[in-house]
Design a protein around this motif. Structure first.
Motif, PDB file in Angstrom:
ATOM      1  N   ALA A 182     -36.990-125.853  14.952  1.00  0.00           N
ATOM      2  CA  ALA A 182     -36.971-127.294  15.217  1.00  0.00           C
ATOM      3  C   ALA A 182     -36.385-128.042  14.027  1.00  0.00           C
ATOM      4  O   ALA A 182     -35.591-128.975  14.189  1.00  0.00           O
ATOM      5  N   VAL A 183     -36.745-127.632  12.817  1.00  0.00           N
ATOM      6  CA  VAL A 183     -36.240-128.302  11.615  1.00  0.00           C
ATOM      7  C   VAL A 183     -34.726-128.094  11.498  1.00  0.00           C
ATOM      8  O   VAL A 183     -33.982-129.037  11.205  1.00  0.00           O
ATOM      9  N   ALA A 211     -42.097-130.200  18.615  1.00  0.00           N
ATOM     10  CA  ALA A 211     -42.470-131.608  18.399  1.00  0.00           C
ATOM     11  C   ALA A 211     -43.507-131.719  17.286  1.00  0.00           C
ATOM     12  O   ALA A 211     -43.454-132.642  16.461  1.00  0.00           O
ATOM     13  N   SER A 212     -44.450-130.779  17.218  1.00  0.00           N
ATOM     14  CA  SER A 212     -45.473-130.833  16.166  1.00  0.00           C
ATOM     15  C   SER A 212     -44.827-130.602  14.802  1.00  0.00           C
ATOM     16  O   SER A 212     -45.248-131.197  13.803  1.00  0.00           O
ATOM     17  N   ALA A 213     -43.793-129.752  14.755  1.00  0.00           N
ATOM     18  CA  ALA A 213     -43.091-129.522  13.486  1.00  0.00           C
ATOM     19  C   ALA A 213     -42.469-130.815  12.984  1.00  0.00           C
ATOM     20  O   ALA A 213     -42.521-131.125  11.788  1.00  0.00           O
ATOM     21  N   VAL A 214     -41.886-131.598  13.897  1.00  0.00           N
ATOM     22  CA  VAL A 214     -41.242-132.857  13.502  1.00  0.00           C
ATOM     23  C   VAL A 214     -42.294-133.838  12.975  1.00  0.00           C
ATOM     24  O   VAL A 214     -42.088-134.493  11.946  1.00  0.00           O
ATOM     25  N   ALA A 215     -43.441-133.907  13.646  1.00  0.00           N
ATOM     26  CA  ALA A 215     -44.507-134.816  13.199  1.00  0.00           C
ATOM     27  C   ALA A 215     -44.998-134.421  11.803  1.00  0.00           C
ATOM     28  O   ALA A 215     -45.172-135.272  10.924  1.00  0.00           O
ATOM     29  N   VAL A 224     -45.033-124.413  25.592  1.00  0.00           N
ATOM     30  CA  VAL A 224     -45.554-124.248  24.238  1.00  0.00           C
ATOM     31  C   VAL A 224     -44.459-124.360  23.177  1.00  0.00           C
ATOM     32  O   VAL A 224     -44.703-124.872  22.073  1.00  0.00           O
ATOM     33  N   MET A 225     -43.236-123.921  23.476  1.00  0.00           N
ATOM     34  CA  MET A 225     -42.187-123.989  22.470  1.00  0.00           C
ATOM     35  C   MET A 225     -41.850-125.449  22.153  1.00  0.00           C
ATOM     36  O   MET A 225     -41.709-125.820  20.987  1.00  0.00           O
ATOM     37  N   GLY A 226     -41.730-126.275  23.185  1.00  0.00           N
ATOM     38  CA  GLY A 226     -41.449-127.688  22.976  1.00  0.00           C
ATOM     39  C   GLY A 226     -42.562-128.361  22.191  1.00  0.00           C
ATOM     40  O   GLY A 226     -42.308-129.195  21.315  1.00  0.00           O
ATOM     41  N   ALA A 258     -36.077-135.723  29.608  1.00  0.00           N
ATOM     42  CA  ALA A 258     -36.160-134.281  29.840  1.00  0.00           C
ATOM     43  C   ALA A 258     -34.785-133.646  29.979  1.00  0.00           C
ATOM     44  O   ALA A 258     -34.632-132.443  29.747  1.00  0.00           O
ATOM     45  N   ASP A 259     -33.756-134.436  30.352  1.00  0.00           N
ATOM     46  CA  ASP A 259     -32.435-133.829  30.545  1.00  0.00           C
ATOM     47  C   ASP A 259     -31.554-133.904  29.293  1.00  0.00           C
ATOM     48  O   ASP A 259     -30.401-133.486  29.334  1.00  0.00           O
ATOM     49  N   ALA A 260     -32.122-134.416  28.182  1.00  0.00           N
ATOM     50  CA  ALA A 260     -31.333-134.449  26.932  1.00  0.00           C
ATOM     51  C   ALA A 260     -31.410-133.089  26.242  1.00  0.00           C
ATOM     52  O   ALA A 260     -32.278-132.276  26.528  1.00  0.00           O
ATOM     53  N   GLU A 261     -30.485-132.838  25.312  1.00  0.00           N
ATOM     54  CA  GLU A 261     -30.498-131.610  24.518  1.00  0.00           C
ATOM     55  C   GLU A 261     -31.745-131.606  23.631  1.00  0.00           C
ATOM     56  O   GLU A 261     -32.130-132.648  23.094  1.00  0.00           O
ATOM     57  N   THR A 262     -32.339-130.428  23.425  1.00  0.00           N
ATOM     58  CA  THR A 262     -33.550-130.326  22.603  1.00  0.00           C
ATOM     59  C   THR A 262     -33.346-130.934  21.216  1.00  0.00           C
ATOM     60  O   THR A 262     -34.197-131.681  20.726  1.00  0.00           O
ATOM     61  N   ALA A 263     -32.199-130.634  20.579  1.00  0.00           N
ATOM     62  CA  ALA A 263     -31.952-131.135  19.215  1.00  0.00           C
ATOM     63  C   ALA A 263     -31.973-132.666  19.189  1.00  0.00           C
ATOM     64  O   ALA A 263     -32.541-133.276  18.282  1.00  0.00           O
TER      65      ALA A 263
END
Lengths: 177, 177
Positions: free
Chosen positions: B87-88, A85-89, A79-81, A38-43
Motif C-alpha cells: 500500500a505504501v 487502508a489501515s497502512a495509510v492511516a 481483508v487486503m483492502g 469502488a471502480d477507481a484504481e487501488t493506488a
C-alpha cells in the motif's frame, strides 16, 4: 486526551474524534466517513484515503490515532483492502509523530458494551449513549471509529503502563547482554 | 520505458529499476532493499518504507511502478505486513501521478522463465542473464523486484491495449445509458 479513531476500509473508512479521560463523560468532536469509488484504481483510492485522513488530522489535531487491528482470518475478498487502508492511516499518523494504537474488534466491543461478541447495533447504541448523541452515527463504520477512540481513551492508561514495563525490561536485558 | 519494480515486505522491501522496451536488451539502473527493524512499531516501519521508496523514485525518476500483487492465501503471519508495505509503495507512486501496475508472482515468473511455477533460483538466474549481470542480485527480494520490472516492460504493451479497450467500452456504455 483527544483521539482520532479509524475503522479502515477502501470503500468506506470510518473516522471519529473523541475527547476525554477515563472516568469522566466523553465528548464527540467529529464523525464521518472517507469514501473512495469502488471502480477507481487501488493506488488512486489509497491517495484519496491519505488526503481524507490528513484533512481530519489537520482539522482536529488529535494526540493519538487508534486504528482497528486487521486480521487475515477475515473475509478474504476484503481483508487486503482493509490492510492497505489501515497502512495509510498508520502512515499519516506516524509521519506527524503521533502515537498509533491498534485495537482488535473484540477489544473495542468489550470496551464499549462489556462483551467482545456484541453486534453492530449494540455497539452503535452504546456509542450513542456514551457520547450523549441523539441517534446512532451512520454508517456503522462511523460508529465503529468512535468506539475505537473511546476504547483507546479507556485502555490507554493500562497500555502505557505495559509499554513502560516492556521498555524497562528491554533496557535491563540490554544492560546484562 | 523506465520501471521501478517493488517486491513489498515490512522487513525487506526489494526495489529494482530497469529500462528498456520489448524485444531489445534491457538495462539495470539500480537494485537494492529497503529494510526496517522487526522490533519497531508497524506505523514507524511504514514511514521508513515510505522514505525509502521516495528516495528511489527521486533518484531514478521511473515512468511507472510495478508492484507484486499480494494474495491473502499466502502465509497468514506475513501477508498483512506485505499488504501494508505494498500500500505504501502504491501510495508513493500514485501521489506523483505515476501509473501503478500490479503483477502476480506467477505472471512475473512466467514472464522471465517461461513457467509460472519457477523457483527463486531460476528467477534469479534469468534476471542475471536478461540484465547481463555478473551474479544473481542478493537477497532474493532484490532479484524479484528486478523480475517485476522486466515483467512489466514486456507485458505493458498488451496491458495498455486492454485498458484502452476497457476505456472505449465504458465510454460507449456511458453514451447509450
Amino acid at each position: 486526551m483527544r483521539v482520532l479513531g479509524v475503522d479502515p476500509g477502501l470503500t468506506r473508512c470510518g473516522v471519529g474524534v473523541v475527547e476525554g479521560i477515563p472516568g469522566r463523560p466523553l465528548t464527540m468532536l467529529g464523525v464521518g466517513v472517507v469514501r473512495t469509488p469502488a471502480d477507481a484504481e487501488t493506488a488512486d483510492r489509497l491517495v484519496a484515503i491519505e488526503r481524507g485522513i490528513d484533512e481530519w488530522l489537520d482539522a482536529h489535531r488529535p494526540e493519538c490515532v487508534a486504528v482497528e487491528r486487521v486480521f487475515s482470518q477475515h473475509n478474504v475478498r476484503t481483508v487486503m483492502g482493509t490492510a492497505q487502508a489501515s497502512a495509510v492511516a498508520m502512515l499519516c499518523a506516524a509521519r506527524r509523530g503521533l502515537p498509533v494504537a491498534l485495537h482488535t474488534p473484540s477489544e473495542v466491543k468489550a470496551a464499549v458494551t462489556g462483551t467482545g461478541r456484541a453486534d453492530k447495533a449494540q455497539v452503535g447504541a452504546m456509542v450513542t449513549r456514551l457520547l450523549r448523541l441523539d441517534a446512532p452515527p451512520k454508517p456503522a463504520d462511523a460508529a465503529d471509529a468512535l468506539a475505537l477512540a473511546i476504547c483507546h481513551i479507556w485502555r490507554a492508561p493500562a497500555q502505557n503502563r505495559l509499554q513502560q514495563a516492556v521498555a524497562v525490561h528491554r533496557a535491563m536485558k540490554g544492560r546484562t547482554a
